[in-house]
Write a protein that holds these residues in place. Structure first.
Motif, short mmCIF file in Angstrom:
data_model
loop_
_atom_site.label_atom_id
_atom_site.label_comp_id
_atom_site.label_asym_id
_atom_site.label_seq_id
_atom_site.Cartn_x
_atom_site.Cartn_y
_atom_site.Cartn_z
N LEU A 68 0.82 -1.21 0.00
CA LEU A 68 0.00 0.00 0.00
C LEU A 68 0.86 1.27 0.00
CD1 LEU A 68 -2.80 1.24 0.05
CD2 LEU A 68 -2.77 1.02 2.54
N SER A 69 1.96 1.26 0.73
CA SER A 69 2.84 2.44 0.78
C SER A 69 3.34 2.78 -0.63
CB SER A 69 4.02 2.22 1.72
OG SER A 69 4.75 1.08 1.32
N GLN A 70 3.67 1.78 -1.41
CA GLN A 70 4.14 2.02 -2.78
C GLN A 70 3.01 2.58 -3.65
OE1 GLN A 70 7.30 1.78 -3.76
NE2 GLN A 70 6.70 2.65 -5.71
N ILE A 71 1.81 2.08 -3.49
CA ILE A 71 0.66 2.57 -4.25
C ILE A 71 0.43 4.04 -3.92
CG2 ILE A 71 -1.85 2.38 -4.52
CD1 ILE A 71 -1.48 -0.68 -3.93
N ILE A 72 0.50 4.39 -2.65
CA ILE A 72 0.30 5.80 -2.24
C ILE A 72 1.38 6.69 -2.85
CG2 ILE A 72 0.35 7.37 -0.27
CD1 ILE A 72 -1.01 5.05 1.32
N ILE A 73 2.62 6.27 -2.78
CA ILE A 73 3.73 7.05 -3.35
C ILE A 73 3.51 7.26 -4.85
CG2 ILE A 73 6.20 6.99 -3.93
CD1 ILE A 73 6.58 5.60 -1.15
N GLU A 74 3.14 6.22 -5.55
CA GLU A 74 2.93 6.34 -7.00
C GLU A 74 1.75 7.24 -7.33
OE1 GLU A 74 2.86 2.42 -8.70
OE2 GLU A 74 4.87 1.98 -7.95
N ASN A 75 0.70 7.21 -6.52
CA ASN A 75 -0.47 8.06 -6.76
C ASN A 75 -0.19 9.52 -6.47
OD1 ASN A 75 -2.20 6.08 -7.73
ND2 ASN A 75 -2.93 5.56 -5.70
N ARG A 76 0.83 9.81 -5.68
CA ARG A 76 1.18 11.20 -5.36
C ARG A 76 2.00 11.84 -6.48
NH1 ARG A 76 2.58 10.91 1.07
NH2 ARG A 76 0.43 10.71 1.75
#
Length: 77
Positions: A68-76
């Motif tokens: 999830l942390s990677q998904i959040i970083i990519e969405n930012r």
């Protein structure tokens, strides 16, 4: 609380919860829940405690790929 010249100024006493929420909203860090979110929260509130615990245990065991942390970083980006 205020941010001046890239510095956070801290008041003499901690803000109460309403002041803190107002500051967080003003800074764009939080928002009011949508009608849909309020409806979902109300549904959660009426669930039996055992069902809530079961759901929380299930969610804690989830393994996401990518994390999830990677998904959040990519969405930012």
């Amino acid at each position: 609380m205020a941010i001046n010249e890239n510095k956070l100024t801290v008041p003499d006493k901690p803000p109460d919860s309403q002041q803190l929420l107002a500051w967080l909203k003003a800074e764009g860090l939080i928002r009011d829940p949508t009608p849909e979110e309020l409806c979902l929260a109300a549904e959660w509130d009426v669930l039996p405690e055992a069902e809530k615990r079961d759901h929380i245990r299930l969610m804690q065991r989830l393994v996401l790929d990518p994390p999830l942390s990677q998904i959040i970083i990519e969405n930012r980006r």
